[in-house]
Structures are given as C-alpha cells and as structure tokens.
Write a protein that holds these residues in place. Sequence first.
Motif, PDB file in Angstrom:
ATOM      1  N   LYS A 151       0.831  -1.202   0.000  1.00  0.00           N
ATOM      2  CA  LYS A 151       0.000   0.000   0.000  1.00  0.00           C
ATOM      3  C   LYS A 151       0.868   1.255   0.000  1.00  0.00           C
ATOM      4  N   PHE A 152       1.925   1.236   0.816  1.00  0.00           N
ATOM      5  CA  PHE A 152       2.842   2.382   0.839  1.00  0.00           C
ATOM      6  C   PHE A 152       3.575   2.522  -0.490  1.00  0.00           C
ATOM      7  N   LEU A 153       4.014   1.384  -1.026  1.00  0.00           N
ATOM      8  CA  LEU A 153       4.742   1.421  -2.295  1.00  0.00           C
ATOM      9  C   LEU A 153       3.880   1.982  -3.423  1.00  0.00           C
ATOM     10  N   ARG A 154       2.602   1.616  -3.425  1.00  0.00           N
ATOM     11  CA  ARG A 154       1.715   2.080  -4.492  1.00  0.00           C
ATOM     12  C   ARG A 154       1.372   3.563  -4.326  1.00  0.00           C
ATOM     13  N   ASN A 155       1.091   3.970  -3.105  1.00  0.00           N
ATOM     14  CA  ASN A 155       0.729   5.373  -2.874  1.00  0.00           C
ATOM     15  C   ASN A 155       1.884   6.322  -3.201  1.00  0.00           C
ATOM     16  N   SER A 156       3.091   5.868  -2.920  1.00  0.00           N
ATOM     17  CA  SER A 156       4.268   6.696  -3.192  1.00  0.00           C
ATOM     18  C   SER A 156       4.848   6.444  -4.583  1.00  0.00           C
ATOM     19  N   ARG A 157       4.275   5.445  -5.281  1.00  0.00           N
ATOM     20  CA  ARG A 157       4.726   5.051  -6.623  1.00  0.00           C
ATOM     21  C   ARG A 157       6.132   4.450  -6.640  1.00  0.00           C
ATOM     22  N   ILE A 158       6.607   4.054  -5.466  1.00  0.00           N
ATOM     23  CA  ILE A 158       7.909   3.389  -5.414  1.00  0.00           C
ATOM     24  C   ILE A 158       7.837   2.051  -6.141  1.00  0.00           C
ATOM     25  N   ASP A 159       6.670   1.420  -6.143  1.00  0.00           N
ATOM     26  CA  ASP A 159       6.535   0.113  -6.796  1.00  0.00           C
ATOM     27  C   ASP A 159       6.805   0.198  -8.297  1.00  0.00           C
ATOM     28  N   GLU A 160       6.736   1.393  -8.863  1.00  0.00           N
ATOM     29  CA  GLU A 160       6.914   1.546 -10.311  1.00  0.00           C
ATOM     30  C   GLU A 160       8.356   1.849 -10.718  1.00  0.00           C
ATOM     31  N   ILE A 161       9.257   1.951  -9.747  1.00  0.00           N
ATOM     32  CA  ILE A 161      10.654   2.259 -10.072  1.00  0.00           C
ATOM     33  C   ILE A 161      11.262   1.248 -11.049  1.00  0.00           C
ATOM     34  N   PRO A 162      11.005  -0.075 -10.908  1.00  0.00           N
ATOM     35  CA  PRO A 162      11.578  -1.019 -11.884  1.00  0.00           C
ATOM     36  C   PRO A 162      11.147  -0.764 -13.325  1.00  0.00           C
TER      37      PRO A 162
END
Length: 458
Positions: free
Chosen positions: A351-362
């Motif tokens: 949830k944190f990764l998605r809200n901060s868009r960190i999950d999209e770094i790759p």
Amino acid sequence: MNLRVALNLFTDALMAVAALIFAAGVRFGGFDLPDDWQAERGITAGIIFVGVNLFSSYLMEVHALPKESRKREIFTACLQSGCAAFFLLSVLYYLNPSLMLGRGVLFFALGFFIIFQFSWYAISGMGARAVPFAQRVLILGTGDLAWQLGEMIGSQSGSFTLAGYLECGDAVGATVPHCESLKSQMIPLEVDLLQTARTHRVSIIVVALAERRGVMPLQDMMRCKLNGIEIVDAPTFYEIVQGKLMLEEMTPSWIIFSSGFRRNALINVYKRCVDILLSVFGLFLAAPFFPLIALAIKLDSPGPLFFKQVRVGSGEKPFLLYKFRSMCQNAERNGAVWAAKNDARITRVGKFLRNSRIDEIPQLYNVLKGEMSFIGPRPERPEFVENLKKDIYYYSKRHTIKPGLTGWAQVRYPYGATVEDAKEKLRYDLYYIKNLSFLLDTQIIFETVKVVLFGRGR
C-alpha cells in the motif's frame, strides 16, 4: 499557461524580490550591501531564492486553494510553502555554499515572503478565489451541449466567465426543458452577432449547436472573427478549459483538421533522449534503497520481489512490465480483475509502495529498453484493452505513442477501476497525445513530484 497562473507567478515573484530587499534592509541596517556581496553572487542568490519560492508555492498548491478557503487555511498553506522553501534552499546551500544568502538574510526573507503572500491572497482575494481579467464567453446555442458548457464555466475558477447563451436560427426554442438557469441567462440578438458580442463585451464565441447545417450564421461569425473575437467549437473550448478532450463531440474530421497530433523526428529524438537521461538518473538515485525495499517486501509477505506482467505498448505490441510486488502471492489465480482502491490483495508494504509510486521504479528498466517512455498513457493489460476497445470509441488511439511511467491522466485523475474511469482517463491521454510538448512534459514531471511527496498515488 492561463492568465490566472501567469498572474500568480508574476505577483509571487515580485513579492519574493520585495522580501529579499526588505530582509537586506533589516539585516544590514540599510540597503547598501556589504563588500563581501559581489554583484553577480547577489543576483544569482536572489534568482535562486525567487525560483525556489515559486516552486515551493506550486508544490504546496497555494495557487489552487478552494474558493471557500479561510484565512487560517491560506496562512497554513503559505507557511508550509515557506518551510518547503527553507528545506530546498538548505539542501542547495549545503551542496554549494557560495550560493548562500548568509547573515540571517534567509530567515528574514522567508518570513517577509510568507507575510506578503498571505496578505496578498487573503486581503485582495486573488489566486484561487477570484479571476481578474476573465474572458467573457458567449455560447451560441441553447441545447444540452450549450448548457453543459455553461455549467462547466460556472464551476471552474479559471480565466473565463459566462456572458450568456444566444439562440441561433432554426434552433430557436430548442432549449433544454429542465434548464431554468440556461433560460435566465439567454441574451437577445441585437442588430447582428457582432453588435451583440460588443454590447456584452464578449471575447470568445463558442459554437454549441447540435445541428449546424443551415443554422450557423457564417457571415456574422466571419465578421466577428475579423474583428478580433475568437470563434471556437465546443470540443476545442472544452479542451482549453478542462485540459482533456470531449470524446462525445469529437469526430474524425475534428481530429484531422484540428491543431495538434503532430510528432516529427525532432520530437521523437527529444522524447528518447529524455527517457534515457531520466531513467538512468532515476535508477542511479534509487539503487541505494533497493536492499531496504527488498527487505520490507520479503518481511511483509512471502513471494517474489518483482512482479512481472504483460502490458500493451505502442502499436498495441505486448511487452513484459516490471514492478516491485505490492500484492500477495497468486493474487490473480482466478484471472485478471480490476484492482480496487482498497484492494484486499494489497499488502501493508504494498500500500505504501503504491501510494508513493515506489513500486513503479523497476519500470525505469522498461523505459531504458525503449518499451516505455517516461511520460505517456498508462500501460494496460491485454485483457482489459480488448474489452475497452469494444466499449470506448477511440480507445485504441492511446496506443499511437509509448506508454509512460507517469502521464497527464495519472496526475490529473484519481484512482479508477471501471469502464467510466477508463473513459475519463482516455480524455486526458488523448489530450496529451494531441498537445505533446516540452512544456507539458515539464508540468507533468512537477505534478508527479507532488504525487510522490504527498502520497497521492493512483
């Protein structure tokens, strides 16, 4: 850039300069700068101070406060902007001490700027709550489309105000039955259309007729055009005000003959160079945090670190997209489904990764490979694309450019998981494709920074 934004930037820049002058006067007991302040250094430091304060005001959305904002809310926004400016300036001064204002001038300057900015927006009513020098719009037509445009003008706080509606030829009496507000704002035709426009100080005439053949007063409209009054159709005006396209009124001929949708070799080279530069820079900055992200994902839930999924790219060619895993393992064992806003499949770290868009770094790797662009429409799954192409006309046109890590739709529209949401995002995607430019890309990058900083992820 509309008049409101330009005025806000200009006044904020003047106030930042004034704050510097007053701060120097207070700190040095006069306006004669000390000998250790060389002219070039002082000018450079002043420009940086003004630029950082303008950027901080934009980040904290001082210019986008709601109409009903109270003075306390305005002051809070200005104070947050000042704190953000102090943080950014501190980082810059640490990296390059020669740029420092020094001798306490920074504190006085920031304090004066906060006071000036708050006083300007609170007392004068400028900024988000009032629109000076708004252009008056005359809507030619009295049907449902005309009413929709009138409501749009009334609900926005941009650079336009409604002068009224004007019945046209055979369309007389074709008003929408339930629109009493439309009827109350209808204006009578005087000698001709030009005289009517001049009487009501109209600067833009919007053609909103359901049937134009044999109805449009072409000669009168041409006279208005030659006398400096802008004539636009409903889709074009909607695009100007809303920053998206009016799919319902778009026709193939409108797309063919309208300005925009131009991409030459220079634009393609520019996009690719920017993609390579930003993806390399982004991966370089994010690399030190990869071990921490990997550890958090592994401790939170079992499963792989990366999530790989087939998406549709430019020309509807499939490619393999990479993300940090934000859902539990085997989240789609029953098939592809829309991800809901509060999806139970999303992990706590996810949830944190998605809200901060960190999950999209790759996905920067996809950008580096050329499968994606840094800015463009969001890449969708093949299963969804096939269904959306059947339900939404023009949907396949979003695949005329590479999908993006971020984009106009992603920063302008909240999370969506329905066909209607996809249709609304398509309005923004096609607007971006039509108006693709360096300035628009720059605005999207700034908006993306705001999304990442304040956790407004999709």
